[in-house]
Every structure is written in C-alpha cells, then in structure tokens.
Design a protein around this motif. Structure first.
Motif, PDB file in Angstrom:
ATOM      1  N   VAL A  81       0.841  -1.197   0.000  1.00  0.00           N
ATOM      2  CA  VAL A  81       0.000   0.000   0.000  1.00  0.00           C
ATOM      3  C   VAL A  81       0.880   1.252   0.000  1.00  0.00           C
ATOM      4  O   VAL A  81       0.598   2.223  -0.720  1.00  0.00           O
ATOM      5  CB  VAL A  81      -0.941   0.003   1.216  1.00  0.00           C
ATOM      6  N   SER A  82       1.941   1.238   0.793  1.00  0.00           N
ATOM      7  CA  SER A  82       2.857   2.379   0.839  1.00  0.00           C
ATOM      8  C   SER A  82       3.460   2.651  -0.531  1.00  0.00           C
ATOM      9  O   SER A  82       3.564   3.816  -0.967  1.00  0.00           O
ATOM     10  CB  SER A  82       3.969   2.135   1.863  1.00  0.00           C
ATOM     11  N   ALA A  83       3.866   1.583  -1.226  1.00  0.00           N
ATOM     12  CA  ALA A  83       4.433   1.735  -2.563  1.00  0.00           C
ATOM     13  C   ALA A  83       3.397   2.302  -3.527  1.00  0.00           C
ATOM     14  O   ALA A  83       3.698   3.169  -4.362  1.00  0.00           O
ATOM     15  CB  ALA A  83       4.957   0.392  -3.065  1.00  0.00           C
ATOM     16  N   LYS A  84       2.162   1.825  -3.407  1.00  0.00           N
ATOM     17  CA  LYS A  84       1.077   2.341  -4.255  1.00  0.00           C
ATOM     18  C   LYS A  84       0.822   3.820  -3.994  1.00  0.00           C
ATOM     19  O   LYS A  84       0.638   4.606  -4.926  1.00  0.00           O
ATOM     20  CB  LYS A  84      -0.217   1.562  -3.978  1.00  0.00           C
ATOM     21  N   LEU A  85       0.811   4.205  -2.726  1.00  0.00           N
ATOM     22  CA  LEU A  85       0.578   5.607  -2.376  1.00  0.00           C
ATOM     23  C   LEU A  85       1.687   6.496  -2.908  1.00  0.00           C
ATOM     24  O   LEU A  85       1.435   7.615  -3.377  1.00  0.00           O
ATOM     25  CB  LEU A  85       0.458   5.753  -0.856  1.00  0.00           C
ATOM     26  N   LEU A  86       2.921   6.011  -2.848  1.00  0.00           N
ATOM     27  CA  LEU A  86       4.044   6.781  -3.376  1.00  0.00           C
ATOM     28  C   LEU A  86       3.903   6.969  -4.886  1.00  0.00           C
ATOM     29  O   LEU A  86       4.084   8.079  -5.410  1.00  0.00           O
ATOM     30  CB  LEU A  86       5.358   6.077  -3.047  1.00  0.00           C
ATOM     31  N   ALA A  87       3.564   5.883  -5.582  1.00  0.00           N
ATOM     32  CA  ALA A  87       3.370   5.972  -7.033  1.00  0.00           C
ATOM     33  C   ALA A  87       2.211   6.908  -7.367  1.00  0.00           C
ATOM     34  O   ALA A  87       2.279   7.682  -8.330  1.00  0.00           O
ATOM     35  CB  ALA A  87       3.128   4.581  -7.616  1.00  0.00           C
ATOM     36  N   LEU A  88       1.145   6.853  -6.567  1.00  0.00           N
ATOM     37  CA  LEU A  88       0.001   7.736  -6.796  1.00  0.00           C
ATOM     38  C   LEU A  88       0.396   9.197  -6.605  1.00  0.00           C
ATOM     39  O   LEU A  88      -0.034  10.074  -7.368  1.00  0.00           O
ATOM     40  CB  LEU A  88      -1.143   7.365  -5.850  1.00  0.00           C
ATOM     41  N   ALA A  89       1.224   9.463  -5.595  1.00  0.00           N
ATOM     42  CA  ALA A  89       1.686  10.826  -5.369  1.00  0.00           C
ATOM     43  C   ALA A  89       2.489  11.336  -6.566  1.00  0.00           C
ATOM     44  O   ALA A  89       2.338  12.491  -6.979  1.00  0.00           O
ATOM     45  CB  ALA A  89       2.529  10.898  -4.094  1.00  0.00           C
ATOM     46  N   VAL A  90       3.331  10.483  -7.123  1.00  0.00           N
ATOM     47  CA  VAL A  90       4.104  10.870  -8.309  1.00  0.00           C
ATOM     48  C   VAL A  90       3.166  11.127  -9.484  1.00  0.00           C
ATOM     49  O   VAL A  90       3.335  12.094 -10.239  1.00  0.00           O
ATOM     50  CB  VAL A  90       5.140   9.788  -8.662  1.00  0.00           C
ATOM     51  N   LEU A  91       2.159  10.253  -9.655  1.00  0.00           N
ATOM     52  CA  LEU A  91       1.182  10.439 -10.731  1.00  0.00           C
ATOM     53  C   LEU A  91       0.451  11.771 -10.600  1.00  0.00           C
ATOM     54  O   LEU A  91       0.245  12.482 -11.586  1.00  0.00           O
ATOM     55  CB  LEU A  91       0.177   9.286 -10.722  1.00  0.00           C
ATOM     56  N   ILE A  92       0.059  12.109  -9.380  1.00  0.00           N
ATOM     57  CA  ILE A  92      -0.635  13.384  -9.154  1.00  0.00           C
ATOM     58  C   ILE A  92       0.297  14.547  -9.473  1.00  0.00           C
ATOM     59  O   ILE A  92      -0.120  15.560 -10.058  1.00  0.00           O
ATOM     60  CB  ILE A  92      -1.159  13.454  -7.713  1.00  0.00           C
ATOM     61  N   GLY A  93       1.570  14.419  -9.115  1.00  0.00           N
ATOM     62  CA  GLY A  93       2.536  15.460  -9.435  1.00  0.00           C
ATOM     63  C   GLY A  93       2.699  15.648 -10.931  1.00  0.00           C
ATOM     64  O   GLY A  93       2.758  16.784 -11.429  1.00  0.00           O
ATOM     65  N   ARG A 143       5.406  12.999 -23.618  1.00  0.00           N
ATOM     66  CA  ARG A 143       6.366  12.248 -22.809  1.00  0.00           C
ATOM     67  C   ARG A 143       5.859  12.065 -21.386  1.00  0.00           C
ATOM     68  O   ARG A 143       6.001  10.985 -20.790  1.00  0.00           O
ATOM     69  CB  ARG A 143       7.721  12.954 -22.802  1.00  0.00           C
ATOM     70  N   THR A 144       5.263  13.116 -20.835  1.00  0.00           N
ATOM     71  CA  THR A 144       4.747  13.024 -19.460  1.00  0.00           C
ATOM     72  C   THR A 144       3.575  12.058 -19.373  1.00  0.00           C
ATOM     73  O   THR A 144       3.474  11.269 -18.423  1.00  0.00           O
ATOM     74  CB  THR A 144       4.334  14.414 -18.954  1.00  0.00           C
ATOM     75  N   VAL A 145       2.678  12.108 -20.345  1.00  0.00           N
ATOM     76  CA  VAL A 145       1.539  11.187 -20.356  1.00  0.00           C
ATOM     77  C   VAL A 145       2.032   9.745 -20.492  1.00  0.00           C
ATOM     78  O   VAL A 145       1.515   8.833 -19.841  1.00  0.00           O
ATOM     79  CB  VAL A 145       0.557  11.545 -21.485  1.00  0.00           C
ATOM     80  N   ALA A 146       3.062   9.523 -21.322  1.00  0.00           N
ATOM     81  CA  ALA A 146       3.624   8.179 -21.459  1.00  0.00           C
ATOM     82  C   ALA A 146       4.197   7.698 -20.127  1.00  0.00           C
ATOM     83  O   ALA A 146       4.056   6.520 -19.761  1.00  0.00           O
ATOM     84  CB  ALA A 146       4.701   8.173 -22.546  1.00  0.00           C
ATOM     85  N   LEU A 147       4.835   8.610 -19.392  1.00  0.00           N
ATOM     86  CA  LEU A 147       5.361   8.248 -18.073  1.00  0.00           C
ATOM     87  C   LEU A 147       4.220   7.923 -17.111  1.00  0.00           C
ATOM     88  O   LEU A 147       4.310   6.970 -16.322  1.00  0.00           O
ATOM     89  CB  LEU A 147       6.204   9.399 -17.531  1.00  0.00           C
ATOM     90  N   GLU A 148       3.150   8.689 -17.183  1.00  0.00           N
ATOM     91  CA  GLU A 148       1.973   8.395 -16.357  1.00  0.00           C
ATOM     92  C   GLU A 148       1.418   7.008 -16.675  1.00  0.00           C
ATOM     93  O   GLU A 148       1.005   6.269 -15.767  1.00  0.00           O
ATOM     94  CB  GLU A 148       0.880   9.438 -16.602  1.00  0.00           C
ATOM     95  N   ILE A 149       1.386   6.650 -17.954  1.00  0.00           N
ATOM     96  CA  ILE A 149       0.882   5.328 -18.346  1.00  0.00           C
ATOM     97  C   ILE A 149       1.743   4.229 -17.738  1.00  0.00           C
ATOM     98  O   ILE A 149       1.232   3.248 -17.192  1.00  0.00           O
ATOM     99  CB  ILE A 149       0.846   5.200 -19.883  1.00  0.00           C
ATOM    100  N   GLY A 150       3.065   4.400 -17.807  1.00  0.00           N
ATOM    101  CA  GLY A 150       3.959   3.402 -17.224  1.00  0.00           C
ATOM    102  C   GLY A 150       3.767   3.265 -15.726  1.00  0.00           C
ATOM    103  O   GLY A 150       3.707   2.147 -15.188  1.00  0.00           O
ATOM    104  N   VAL A 188       1.113   0.557 -10.943  1.00  0.00           N
ATOM    105  CA  VAL A 188       0.154   0.638  -9.838  1.00  0.00           C
ATOM    106  C   VAL A 188      -0.903  -0.464  -9.951  1.00  0.00           C
ATOM    107  O   VAL A 188      -1.272  -1.101  -8.953  1.00  0.00           O
ATOM    108  CB  VAL A 188      -0.516   2.030  -9.815  1.00  0.00           C
ATOM    109  N   LEU A 189      -1.376  -0.726 -11.159  1.00  0.00           N
ATOM    110  CA  LEU A 189      -2.391  -1.766 -11.344  1.00  0.00           C
ATOM    111  C   LEU A 189      -1.824  -3.148 -11.062  1.00  0.00           C
ATOM    112  O   LEU A 189      -2.519  -4.013 -10.507  1.00  0.00           O
ATOM    113  CB  LEU A 189      -2.953  -1.694 -12.767  1.00  0.00           C
ATOM    114  N   LEU A 190      -0.566  -3.385 -11.437  1.00  0.00           N
ATOM    115  CA  LEU A 190       0.058  -4.668 -11.106  1.00  0.00           C
ATOM    116  C   LEU A 190       0.166  -4.817  -9.586  1.00  0.00           C
ATOM    117  O   LEU A 190      -0.109  -5.902  -9.037  1.00  0.00           O
ATOM    118  CB  LEU A 190       1.441  -4.767 -11.746  1.00  0.00           C
ATOM    119  N   ALA A 191       0.579  -3.739  -8.913  1.00  0.00           N
ATOM    120  CA  ALA A 191       0.668  -3.786  -7.449  1.00  0.00           C
ATOM    121  C   ALA A 191      -0.706  -4.013  -6.831  1.00  0.00           C
ATOM    122  O   ALA A 191      -0.848  -4.762  -5.852  1.00  0.00           O
ATOM    123  CB  ALA A 191       1.285  -2.490  -6.923  1.00  0.00           C
TER     124      ALA A 191
END
Length: 290
Positions: free
Chosen positions: A223-235, A257-264, A269-272
């Motif tokens: 969950v912590s890893a997911k929250l961190l990834a979500l924070a980066v996505l929001i940024g 490029r940024t949207v592609a990074l968001e997709i990755g 996040v979905l795998l986690a």
C-alpha cells in the motif's frame, strides 16, 4: 499452489487483466465524450489490444485461481475443477460475465455505437469491485467498502484507463485540436483524483486501521508503494495541467512524454493492486463475521 510465488503470479495476472479492462473502457469513454467525434487513427486497434490483454490475463487468472480453489496438483485437477469454478463460484461467474460484457462493448464500439459501448465497458470495470474485499464481506462495513471500491475503480478507470487513448490522440490530432482535448481532459483528471483520494481514505480506515500497519505487514508495504506511485502520478498530472497544457501546441512533445510516463506508472500501480488484492488486509481479522 499457494506459495508466495503463485500468489504473486495470480496477483500479476489479476493486475494485467484489470489494466486491459481499463484500457478498453477508457478508450471508449474518451471517444464517446472528450474527443467529440474527432477521428484518431488506431483508436479501435488500441481498444482491441486492451481487450486481448484482458482476455489473456483473465484466462491466466482464472486457471491460477481455480488451481488455488481446488488445491490442484496438476493440470488434470485444474481442468476437472474449471467447470465447477465457472458455474458455482462468484469469482467464475463475475470474471466470465465481465469478459462477455467487454466483448459486447467491443463489438458495439467497432460498429460505431460509441456511447453504449462506453457504458458497457465501464460497467464491466466496476463489476470488479464484487471480486474484492468489500464483495466478500457482510454488514455495514462491507457495504461501505464495496461502495468505496466502486468509486475507486471508476476514478482509476476514467483517469488511468483513458491515458493511452489520450496519448494517441495528442500525437495524431492537429495542434489546435490536441490543445483543446488536453484542456478538456484536465477537469476530468482532477475529479478522478478527488474520487480516488476519498475512496483511499475509506479503504485505509477499514482495511489498514492505522499508520503503523503500513510498516508491519506485506500488505502495508505494498500500500505504501502504491501511495508513493500515486503521489508521483498526481505530481505529473499537476505539471501537465499548470505548465504544459497552457503552453500547447508548442509543448506537445513534452506533454506526450509526461503522459507516457503516467501510463507506465499507472500500469505498475495496477500490477501492485492485483497482488495487493491477493493479500489479507491487517484490519480484516477485526471484521470477520461482521
């Protein structure tokens, strides 16, 4: 087949299946709403690719889950148990039913019936909530958790699920049309983030129980890893809205490029999330029998 390795493999298949469903639904929703009839080359192919991922990963998830249910020792046990799981378990009925709904949505989308296809596709995604912890619980807490899961899935599908189609459109539409699309997408993205955060608070209270559990269990660590990834996505989304989108069409390459990074990141996040849903939440024991 209940070792940690098999558990992770089931979770990864589940996450891949969800990613495919999100891509199908998100592509249809974007085509039915924000694109407003604009022709984007490859949009239907993108949707079919998402459906192929959902179908293949869903088949893997079904077989691995069947092996778990039946305590299978080999393929013969899995084959024998598969009809029983398909017919007599909520997991089997919902998974197969969702795949059928997605196929119908794909056929409608291919035929040009975009809005009915989008509604069916989104419905197929939301049905995933009944395969989670809320769907397995009784009582008020279970109902609240189920409702939060539906909102969580809706927010994620309408944000992360639309990103591949958004990227495709940004790359192929004329500059002015791409700029208008990006500006129309920003309010949707903000609304989805608000829904995701609200649902996450409810799930944290009911499934985690306290901050300490984030550091004392495998569930909490994930969950912590997911929250961190979500924070980066929001940024990244904030950078898109406040810096790159106002500068379009000149900033189109940077935005892509940024949207592609968001997709990755969203894919990770979905795998986690798929693995997370295979684990027992720290607070689940306290809800047993409710």
């Amino acid at each position: 087949m209940d070792s940690p390795a098999w558990l992770v493999l089931r979770g990864l298949c589940r996450g891949l299946h969800l990613a495919g469903c999100f891509s199908v639904s998100g592509t249809m929703v974007l085509a039915a709403t924000l694109l407003r009839g604009a022709r984007v080359p490859g949009l239907k192919l993108l949707a079919w690719g998402g459906f192929a991922l959902a179908l293949g990963a869903g088949a893997g998830w079904f077989l691995l889950q069947t092996a778990y249910f039946a305590a299978a020792q080999g393929w013969a046990d899995i084959i024998t148990a598969s009809p029983i799981v398909a017919q007599d378990t909520r997991f089997g009925a919902l998974l197969l039913g969702r795949v059928a709904v997605l196929l119908l949505a794909m056929l409608l989308f291919q035929a040009g019936w975009t809005r009915p296809a989008a509604l069916l596709g989104l419905g197929g995604v939301l049905a995933q909530a009944w395969l989670g912890h809320g769907g397995a619980m009784n009582g008020p807490e279970g109902n609240v958790l189920l409702a939060s899961a539906v909102l969580h899935l809706a927010g994620a599908a309408l944000w992360l699920g639309t990103l591949p189609a958004l990227l495709l459109a940004l790359r192929h539409l004329p500059g002015d049309e791409a700029a208008r699309l990006a500006r129309r997408f920003s309010p949707l993205g903000m609304a989805c983030v608000a829904v995701l955060l609200s649902a996450a608070v409810v799930q944290f209270v009911l499934l985690i129980g306290g901050v300490g559990a984030l550091f004392s269990s495998a569930y909490g660590a994930l969950v912590s890893a997911k929250l961190l990834a979500l924070a980066v996505l929001i940024g990244l989304a904030a950078r898109n809205k406040f810096r790159l989108t106002p500068s379009l069409p000149g900033s189109r390459a940077a935005l892509c490029r940024t949207v592609a990074l968001e997709i990755g990141l969203g894919f990770a996040v979905l795998l986690a999330a798929g693995v997370l849903l295979q684990l027992e939440p720290p607070a689940m024991a306290g809800m047993a029998g409710m």
